[in-house]
Design an enzyme around this catalytic site. Structure first.
Site, PDB file in Angstrom:
ATOM      1  N   HIS A 423     -22.945  11.903  20.392  1.00  0.00           N
ATOM      2  CA  HIS A 423     -21.900  11.735  21.479  1.00  0.00           C
ATOM      3  C   HIS A 423     -21.021  10.804  21.840  1.00  0.00           C
ATOM      4  O   HIS A 423     -19.919  10.794  21.950  1.00  0.00           O
ATOM      5  CB  HIS A 423     -22.909  12.235  22.909  1.00  0.00           C
ATOM      6  CG  HIS A 423     -22.011  12.169  23.970  1.00  0.00           C
ATOM      7  ND1 HIS A 423     -21.812  11.144  24.779  1.00  0.00           N
ATOM      8  CD2 HIS A 423     -21.237  13.075  24.789  1.00  0.00           C
ATOM      9  CE1 HIS A 423     -20.939  11.291  25.811  1.00  0.00           C
ATOM     10  NE2 HIS A 423     -20.649  12.489  25.774  1.00  0.00           N
ATOM     11  N   GLY A 704      -5.456  -9.835 -16.163  1.00  0.00           N
ATOM     12  CA  GLY A 704      -6.325 -10.623 -15.414  1.00  0.00           C
ATOM     13  C   GLY A 704      -5.716 -12.036 -15.379  1.00  0.00           C
ATOM     14  O   GLY A 704      -6.033 -12.973 -15.954  1.00  0.00           O
ATOM     15  N   SER A 705      -4.610 -12.342 -14.371  1.00  0.00           N
ATOM     16  CA  SER A 705      -3.983 -13.636 -14.186  1.00  0.00           C
ATOM     17  C   SER A 705      -4.956 -14.792 -14.047  1.00  0.00           C
ATOM     18  O   SER A 705      -4.686 -15.918 -14.449  1.00  0.00           O
ATOM     19  CB  SER A 705      -2.944 -13.406 -13.302  1.00  0.00           C
ATOM     20  OG  SER A 705      -3.266 -13.156 -11.811  1.00  0.00           O
ATOM     21  N   CYS A 754      -3.705  -6.782 -12.522  1.00  0.00           N
ATOM     22  CA  CYS A 754      -4.427  -6.604 -11.327  1.00  0.00           C
ATOM     23  C   CYS A 754      -5.151  -8.071 -10.858  1.00  0.00           C
ATOM     24  O   CYS A 754      -5.908  -7.987  -9.783  1.00  0.00           O
ATOM     25  CB  CYS A 754      -5.747  -5.905 -11.781  1.00  0.00           C
ATOM     26  SG  CYS A 754      -6.662  -6.482 -12.837  1.00  0.00           S
TER      27      CYS A 754
END
Length: 802
Positions: A423, A704-705, A754
């Site tokens: 509720h 992947g820097s 990314c």
């Protein structure tokens, strides 16, 4: 003579004015759904004309008008007094004789052939209830396990009187209904013996985010009032709609609730119920099996489809179900349009962000994604409600419909018990009030007068912070955003946040971090499960025993938890690509998982140690990797989510890549089988220098820097001393990235990024566009600003070329 009775097979949705929303819907279900194999318990409606007869023959209509004239909804004491006067008028008038006789006759006809059973449910059905744009659900009373004519007639009279509860009066005021324009019909329906089995609620969307492609099934032992009333923390099952008809098991997420109590028939008092505690050995088991969950989900989708056709537009549904413990059959006992998420704009995304932090006083289940602040007000009973002030944070064991006048005035709501369909949860969503349920000890942990911040914006776990913290409310207009040639994707690590994240205008997930799911949802080192008998840590043994209760094996716990985390993200974005990166913990991070220290070596520099691809085929981790592969197989094969792609991190050599691919194949993950694509992180100088060799093995690359910068510049990315030297915009790093992009395109392979840099540095993003990168995957907060920047850069590029 007026006929005050209609059996369910005689009515449908067009009869709302006569039998109310609930009964009209039950009639619609009876006529339309039973031919589809959906069970609906038989019953009949007592029409609203019977209510008119009560008012007219009792000569109380004018007196009711007078009692309710200019009632002040904010004066709790006066409201309660007037509501009681109105109910007394109804009860003293009594049922007209001809109405009572017809009810008794219909009841006898209904129970004939029940082999001595006479138990029915008696439910109120207002003539303005369960409409697509107004939910009167829960405003009037219902009664279960009603036996015999006398109890039936008494229950019917109490239903008519419940049109004038405090909550019903306030609801009509708030929604602009005249008090006597809303009439009441009553439904009398055969009881399903769920007191001997289970029952619950179904939503044909996610009630928090409004995500339309799932069905949420909740379940607990006993009669349905336990779940609806928030008396228990129920089991939850998320079923994915698009693969429902063909996937082996389209259940993408489950949660085993505490199911503390159960409402059952009281054998010592006919026609009554009692609440009992559920034994622990029963509460740790799911109250439904997978076959039953899928059947209910299919029924729910059929009901949604039917109602959508009837109303002429997409109509998500709120459905109640019950399982009969004697026949083991499932039944649908109610269905109504969902009226909260289905009315929200799909063009705008609203997000809340907490700007500070403090002591966490309490945790529970988030309802909604908002933040609220105020003074805590612990409410123990109805008598305490008069002390409530506007903007207070309502703190209670649970709420019920009588509390709704106060809930409307709350700054936030916190309860000890309840799940996502209780509720408090349903009403708070409708009101737009932040709410946390199922905290277990809210009334003990919080005290009246305490300043608190209630935060539901940090995922599935809601937190109550000490003090008043600052927060922001941001609105993103999704419609009208430009399209870009470069795919804009999003990084995702939290399955609980995936449905909301999927509403962003992105092409999919460029990085789904498997290690985040393992750390936050699995929590256990995989080898502590595969080699459990060798485990020496007694604390870990106890915790693993607790976490894996109810699973077929220790290993299956890992597989199911990881699969459900990955599957939720994949489902949220389906059919858009979701690229999941295999676990990329370092050894020190693996060691911090439960039971992990025994299985991990100690390394001086874990950042360039035993991580990524080197682990997967090593005897030191191969058994753990097998579980990861099984989880990925479950997502793709059993859940049917073939949009899932797999990415290998920290792959140093071409031979290492071949070893990992062979290992995956041994567990059924065969490249290009059923569209399975394999990607590799381009984050090592060797990946860049040998891009031609890696391109012959993999379908794509993701830069992947962070790691690439670390290894090109020789800077430990975690070093505070060298932090000034760590810069992805360094010329050496930029040259390596351009070389990688050119090399991938030369060999016709996709390449994206990314890492964090595009989210932080606009000039870095422009550099990537100039290099012709295929996709950019970003953190959530950077998606819109970067999308606009990419669109501008692409336009400038096009003009320059022209």
């Amino acid at each position: 003579m007026t006929d005050y009775i209609r059996f369910f097979n005689q009515i449908n949705l067009s009869d709302v004015a006569l039998v109310g929303g609930k009964n009209a819907s039950l009639g619609e279900l009876t006529q339309a759904m039973e031919r589809n194999g959906i069970n609906v318990p038989p019953g009949f409606a007592i029409t609203s004309e019977a209510y008119d007869a009560l008012l007219n023959e009792g000569k109380i209509k004018e007196r009711l008008y007078k009692v309710l004239e200019n009632v002040d909804k904010n004066n709790i004491d006066s409201l309660r007094t007037r509501a009681q006067e109105a109910r007394d008028l109804i009860k003293n008038a009594g049922l007209p004789p001809q109405v009572a006789e017809q009810i008794k006759s219909a009841y006898k006809q209904l129970i004939d052939g029940w082999e001595g059973r006479c138990d029915v449910a008696v439910r109120s059905s207002a003539t303005a209830e369960d409409l697509p744009n107004a939910s009167f659900a829960g405003q009037q009373e219902s009664f279960v396990n009603v036996c015999g004519e006398a109890q039936l007639l008494d229950s019917c009279l109490n239903c008519f009187a419940s049109l004038f509860t405090d909550r019903a009066i306030v609801y009509r005021i708030d929604n602009g209904f005249d008090h006597l324009s809303v009439k009441l019909s009553i439904g009398v329906q055969q009881m399903v013996r769920s007191d001997l089995a289970s029952s619950g609620v179904i939503f044909t969307l996610d009630p928090e985010s409004g995500f339309r492609n799932v069905v949420l099934v909740t379940s607990a032992y006993g009669l349905g009032e336990s779940v609806v009333g928030g008396l228990v923390d129920p089991d939850e099952f998320l079923v994915y709609k698009p693969t429902l008809d063909y996937a082996f098991c389209p259940i993408i997420r489950t949660k085993c609730g505490a199911k503390q109590t159960s409402i059952i028939y009281d054998k010592n008092s006919r026609g009554t119920t009692k609440t009992i505690s559920v034994p622990e050995e029963q509460s740790i088991r799911y109250s439904l099996n997978n076959t039953e969950v899928v059947q209910l989900a299919r029924w729910a989708c059929a009901i949604e489809k039917h109602y959508s056709q009837r109303y002429g537009h997409d109509t998500p549904m709120d459905i109640e179900w019950a399982k009969d413990g004697q026949s083991q059959e499932l039944f649908i006992v109610q269905a109504r349009p969902e009226t909260v998420q289905s009315r929200k704009s799909k063009d705008n995304l609203i997000s809340y962000t907490l700007k500070g932090t403090s002591e966490v006083l309490l945790k529970g289940r988030s309802i909604g994604e908002q933040i609220g602040t105020g003074t805590a007000r612990v409410i123990s009973s109805l008598e305490d409600l008069s002390q409530f002030e506007d903007g207070d944070v309502l703190v209670a064991e649970m709420t019920d419909p009588d509390w709704e006048p106060v809930m409307k005035r709350a700054g936030a709501i916190v309860t000890s018990r309840g799940g996502r369909t209780c509720h408090a949860a349903i009403v708070s969503r409708e009101l737009g009030v932040p709410c946390i349920v199922g905290t277990t000890n809210a009334t003990e942990a919080l005290t009246t007068g305490q300043s608190v911040t209630v935060c539901c914006a940090e995922g599935a776990v809601g937190k109550v912070y000490a003090g008043i913290l600052k927060y922001s409310r941001d609105e993103i207009v999704v419609s009208g955003l430009p399209l870009t040639r470069t795919k804009i994707m999003v990084n995702s690590a939290n399955p609980e946040h995936a449905f909301k994240l999927s509403q962003l205008p992105v092409a999919g997930v460029g990085l789904a971090r498997e290690e985040f799911i393992i750390a936050n949802e699995v929590k256990v080192h995989p080898l502590a499960l595969t080699r459990f008998n060798e485990l020496k840590d007694t604390d870990a043994i106890k915790e693993i025993e607790r976490l894996t209760r109810g699973y077929a094996s220790k290993e299956s716990y890992f597989v199911h938890k990881l699969a459900q985390g990955i599957g939720t993200i994949a489902a949220a974005f389906y059919p858009r690509d979701v690229i999941v990166r295999l676990s990329d913990f370092k050894t020190n991070e693996y060691a911090n998982l439960i039971g992990g220290r025994q299985f991990e070596p100690t390394e001086d520099n874990p950042m360039i140690g035993f991580r990524g691809a080197s682990r997967y085929y090593s005897e030191l981790y191969r058994d753990g990797f097998a579980l990861e592969c099984q989880a990925l197989q479950m997502v793709r094969k059993e859940m049917g989510l073939t949009n899932l792609k797999v990415m290998i991190p920290f792959c140093r050599t071409v031979d290492e890549a071949k070893h990992v691919i062979a290992e995956m194949e041994s567990h059924g993950l065969v490249q290009h089988e059923e569209g399975l694509e394999l990607y590799v992180m381009c984050e090592l100088p060797s990946n860049v220098l040998l891009i031609d060799r890696f391109a012959q093995i993999f379908d794509g690359f993701s830069i992947g820097s962070n790691d690439l910068t670390q290894l090109i510049l020789g800077v430990d990315r975690d070093s505070e001393i060298l932090s000034d030297l760590f810069d992805e915009r360094n010329e050496a790093v930029l040259r390596a990235i351009k070389q990688a992009i050119d090399g991938a395109h030369l060999y016709k392979r996709k390449i994206g990024i990314c890492g964090q840099a595009p989210s932080d540095y606009p000039e870095f993003t422009k550099f990537l566009i100039d290099c012709g990168i295929d996709s950019i995957s970003l953190s959530e907060d950077a998606v819109i600003k970067t999308l606009l920047m990419v669109a501008d850069s692409e336009n400038r590029q096009s003009l320059a070329h022209a």
